[in-house]
Design a protein around this motif. Sequence first.
Motif, short mmCIF file in Angstrom:
data_model
loop_
_atom_site.label_atom_id
_atom_site.label_comp_id
_atom_site.label_asym_id
_atom_site.label_seq_id
_atom_site.Cartn_x
_atom_site.Cartn_y
_atom_site.Cartn_z
N TYR A 11 46.82 45.87 28.13
CA TYR A 11 48.11 46.52 28.02
C TYR A 11 48.90 45.89 26.88
N TYR A 12 49.42 46.76 26.01
CA TYR A 12 50.15 46.31 24.83
C TYR A 12 51.60 46.79 24.90
N CYS A 13 52.48 45.93 24.46
CA CYS A 13 53.88 46.27 24.28
C CYS A 13 54.07 46.71 22.82
N ALA A 14 54.92 47.72 22.61
CA ALA A 14 55.16 48.22 21.26
C ALA A 14 56.62 48.56 21.08
N ALA A 15 57.06 48.52 19.83
CA ALA A 15 58.43 48.89 19.49
C ALA A 15 58.41 49.72 18.21
N ARG A 16 59.44 50.51 18.06
CA ARG A 16 59.51 51.33 16.86
C ARG A 16 60.96 51.65 16.54
N VAL A 17 61.17 52.11 15.34
CA VAL A 17 62.47 52.64 14.93
C VAL A 17 62.34 54.15 14.99
N GLY A 18 63.14 54.78 15.83
CA GLY A 18 63.07 56.23 15.93
C GLY A 18 63.09 56.70 17.36
N GLU A 19 62.53 57.87 17.59
CA GLU A 19 62.55 58.48 18.91
C GLU A 19 61.74 57.69 19.92
N THR A 20 62.21 57.71 21.13
CA THR A 20 61.52 56.97 22.19
C THR A 20 60.29 57.73 22.68
#
Length: 128
Positions: free
Chosen positions: A98-107
């Motif tokens: 299981y990986y955690c991820a983040a981004r700039v933009g829509e959820t």
Amino acid sequence: QGQLIESGGGLVQAGGSLRLSCTAAGRTFAGYYMPLAWFRQAPGKERGFVAAINWGTGNRHYADSVKGRFTISRDNADDKNTVYLQMNNLRPEDTAIYYCAARVGETNQPNASAWEYWGRGTQVTVSS
């Protein structure tokens, strides 16, 4: 610059529960609450979307396969910047990294390639 640090994986019997944690640390994430998500990857399979949460609104999105069993939540008290994945009624097919991820933009973005920041992953194994 920034790190996503996962914890909480392990071995559990089918029907059991685990809670994963992901802390977003470092300057990249300081003061800017990005959407955070969980993905998982089983051996021989592509990385797939599990759940995501909008930090500001708290809106949640889930893959159909985990709805009603998994809950994503956030904790930004005292600048913790931590997201949790509570996993109940686990099944052998939930076994994966299981990986955690983040981004700039829509959820609500289930495509792994659209997420810019990744943790190293934590192993979840569900025995039958």
